[in-house]
Motif scaffolding. Structure first.
Motif, PDB file in Angstrom:
ATOM      1  N   GLY A   1       0.808  -1.209   0.000  1.00 16.58           N
ATOM      2  CA  GLY A   1       0.000   0.000   0.000  1.00 16.58           C
ATOM      3  C   GLY A   1       0.843   1.261   0.000  1.00 16.58           C
ATOM      4  N   ILE A   2       0.163   2.383  -0.123  1.00 18.32           N
ATOM      5  CA  ILE A   2       0.802   3.696  -0.110  1.00 18.32           C
ATOM      6  C   ILE A   2       0.790   4.241   1.316  1.00 18.32           C
ATOM      7  N   GLU A   3       1.889   4.827   1.719  1.00 17.57           N
ATOM      8  CA  GLU A   3       1.960   5.433   3.049  1.00 17.57           C
ATOM      9  C   GLU A   3       0.896   6.520   3.177  1.00 17.57           C
ATOM     10  N   GLY A   4       0.138   6.468   4.255  1.00 18.83           N
ATOM     11  CA  GLY A   4      -0.918   7.444   4.465  1.00 18.83           C
ATOM     12  C   GLY A   4      -2.284   6.960   4.042  1.00 18.83           C
ATOM     13  N   VAL A   5      -2.340   5.754   3.437  1.00 16.37           N
ATOM     14  CA  VAL A   5      -3.616   5.159   3.043  1.00 16.37           C
ATOM     15  C   VAL A   5      -3.814   3.890   3.863  1.00 16.37           C
ATOM     16  N   GLU A   6      -4.808   3.906   4.731  1.00 18.62           N
ATOM     17  CA  GLU A   6      -5.023   2.750   5.609  1.00 18.62           C
ATOM     18  C   GLU A   6      -5.548   1.547   4.843  1.00 18.62           C
ATOM     19  N   VAL A   7      -6.489   1.773   3.924  1.00 17.82           N
ATOM     20  CA  VAL A   7      -7.083   0.678   3.151  1.00 17.82           C
ATOM     21  C   VAL A   7      -7.303   1.140   1.709  1.00 17.82           C
ATOM     22  N   PRO A   8      -7.066   0.267   0.732  1.00 21.56           N
ATOM     23  CA  PRO A   8      -7.357   0.635  -0.658  1.00 21.56           C
ATOM     24  C   PRO A   8      -8.863   0.707  -0.881  1.00 21.56           C
ATOM     25  N   ALA A   9      -9.254   1.341  -1.974  1.00 22.08           N
ATOM     26  CA  ALA A   9     -10.671   1.485  -2.313  1.00 22.08           C
ATOM     27  C   ALA A   9     -10.875   1.251  -3.805  1.00 22.08           C
ATOM     28  N   PHE A  10     -11.970   0.583  -4.154  1.00 16.36           N
ATOM     29  CA  PHE A  10     -12.327   0.421  -5.552  1.00 16.36           C
ATOM     30  C   PHE A  10     -12.936   1.727  -6.054  1.00 16.36           C
ATOM     31  N   CYS A  11     -12.378   2.246  -7.127  1.00 16.74           N
ATOM     32  CA  CYS A  11     -12.844   3.510  -7.702  1.00 16.74           C
ATOM     33  C   CYS A  11     -13.183   3.307  -9.168  1.00 16.74           C
ATOM     34  N   LYS A  12     -14.330   3.820  -9.583  1.00 12.74           N
ATOM     35  CA  LYS A  12     -14.784   3.621 -10.944  1.00 12.74           C
ATOM     36  C   LYS A  12     -15.421   4.891 -11.485  1.00 12.74           C
ATOM     37  N   ALA A  13     -15.282   5.100 -12.807  1.00 10.20           N
ATOM     38  CA  ALA A  13     -15.932   6.223 -13.473  1.00 10.20           C
ATOM     39  C   ALA A  13     -17.376   5.865 -13.764  1.00 10.20           C
ATOM     40  N   MET A  14     -18.297   6.732 -13.355  1.00 11.40           N
ATOM     41  CA  MET A  14     -19.720   6.528 -13.573  1.00 11.40           C
ATOM     42  C   MET A  14     -20.207   7.549 -14.593  1.00 11.40           C
ATOM     43  N   PRO A  15     -21.004   7.128 -15.589  1.00 11.25           N
ATOM     44  CA  PRO A  15     -21.522   8.086 -16.572  1.00 11.25           C
ATOM     45  C   PRO A  15     -22.538   9.027 -15.940  1.00 11.25           C
ATOM     46  N   VAL A  16     -22.419  10.304 -16.230  1.00  7.93           N
ATOM     47  CA  VAL A  16     -23.357  11.301 -15.705  1.00  7.93           C
ATOM     48  C   VAL A  16     -23.896  12.121 -16.878  1.00  7.93           C
ATOM     49  N   GLU A  17     -24.691  13.148 -16.579  1.00 12.42           N
ATOM     50  CA  GLU A  17     -25.339  13.915 -17.636  1.00 12.42           C
ATOM     51  C   GLU A  17     -24.339  14.491 -18.632  1.00 12.42           C
ATOM     52  N   SER A  18     -23.184  14.881 -18.130  1.00 15.71           N
ATOM     53  CA  SER A  18     -22.130  15.376 -19.007  1.00 15.71           C
ATOM     54  C   SER A  18     -20.789  14.914 -18.455  1.00 15.71           C
ATOM     55  N   GLY A  19     -20.167  13.933 -19.130  1.00 14.77           N
ATOM     56  CA  GLY A  19     -18.881  13.433 -18.679  1.00 14.77           C
ATOM     57  C   GLY A  19     -19.003  12.263 -17.717  1.00 14.77           C
ATOM     58  N   HIS A  20     -18.123  12.267 -16.701  1.00 18.37           N
ATOM     59  CA  HIS A  20     -18.062  11.158 -15.762  1.00 18.37           C
ATOM     60  C   HIS A  20     -17.860  11.672 -14.341  1.00 18.37           C
TER      61      HIS A  20
END
Length: 331
Positions: free
Chosen positions: A119-138
């Protein structure tokens, strides 16, 4: 001239294994000839599935086992050292690959990634991150299932990582929101309220307050922070609704006057279908690791897997883990 990106693909995992991963790898290898794709798994099965010679930018790396989709993650951590998932993550950790892609067991991928990649120092736990489609962009959303319960400090870490991910994608001063059951200051659990206070006090964040679930797809913010339990439910619900809309559209224009209307509206319907198709956004970044790990959907098809490989290449080129490390260690 920059060095070629090297992607390690866990070729055996997912609901369909090599039947999906190998055709996807071959398609992406043709689309991106400057990218080196390393397939980890059973060499005979991989070559047999390919049904012909592999392109020059595709190599095969043997592994002895596969982490089952229904495996207990802790057992996989203890016994999975020879698996295709483990081997592909080892390639990332050793520097032989710039990113790793797996459609395997999410819990096992999380635990093995933390053990092998770190892991990266300063990050206690990783997180799943995803781009979600929105009205304009993500809009980027995290966490989407890695951590069912999160502290307010961890939610702040997610916000900072999401901010960096959005900036890496070209968003200037990304707006950050915290998922909650209401927009009023007193709403939500104590953890949510405390997290909002921490985010509001963080000078590097453009924190815009609470975001309710019905505003996720409006584009009101570029980053939405939540715990993994809430995020996973929101993600799966949205995927189900998107598929429902697609089926309803097809059914409405399948016969009679509806068919004629469908022919006239086909260009618009085709664009909508592409924009709402969850496969187009397949691939979640496991943010907070020392290397780029992409989780592909377990049931992803060929086109969706190609998208996950493309995302892995993009993240590797951007060097997001390094950017997160610099931001968190300097602040």
């Amino acid at each position: 001239m920059s060095e070629a990106i090297r992607l390690a693909l866990d070729a055996m995992s997912g609901d369909f294994g090599p039947r999906i991963t190998i055709p996807a790898a071959l398609i992406y290898a043709q689309d991106a000839p400057d990218v080196q794709i390393q397939l980890y798994g059973d060499p005979d099965l991989i070559r047999g599935t390919a049904q012909g010679p592999l392109p020059a930018n595709v190599t095969v790396h043997p592994s002895e086992t596969v982490v089952p989709m229904d495996a207990d993650p802790r057992q996989a951590l203890r016994q999975g050292a020879g698996s295709s998932m483990w081997r592909s993550l080892e390639a990332l950790a050793s520097g032989d690959a710039n990113a790793c892609v797996s459609a395997g067991n999410s819990g096992a991928l999380l635990l093995i990634s933390r053990r092998v990649v770190g892991g990266i120092e300063g990050v206690e736990v990783p997180a799943f991150c995803k781009a979600m489609p929105v009205e304009s962009g993500h809009t980027l959303m995290l966490d989407l299932g890695a951590n069912l319960h999160c502290s307010s400090a961890q939610l702040l870490q997610f916000a900072r990582m999401g901010h960096i991910l959005a900036e890496s994608a070209g968003v200037r001063s990304p707006r950050v929101g915290l998922l909650n059951i209401g927009s009023e200051a007193g709403k939500g659990t104590k953890i949510i309220r405390d997290a909002a206070e921490l985010m509001g006090a963080c000078n590097e964040l453009n924190f815009c307050g609470y975001v309710e679930a019905d505003s996720i797809y409006t584009g009101v913010v570029e980053v939405i922070v939540c715990d993994g339990f809430s995020g996973n439910i929101a993600l799966k619900t949205s995927e189900g609704v998107a598929r429902l809309i697609s089926r309803r559209i097809e059914k409405s224009f399948s016969s009679g006057w509806g068919r004629l209307g469908g022919l006239l509206m086909w260009p618009i319907l085709r664009r909508w279908r592409a924009e709402l198709n969850p496969d187009a956004y397949n691939g979640a970044v496991l943010a907070g690791l020392a290397g780029t790990v992409i989780k592909s959907h377990g049931g992803a098809g060929i086109a969706a897997t190609v998208n996950a490989l493309s995302l892995a290449c993009e993240q590797a080129r951007l060097g997001v883990p390094t950017r997160i490390t610099r931001a968190l260690t300097s602040g």
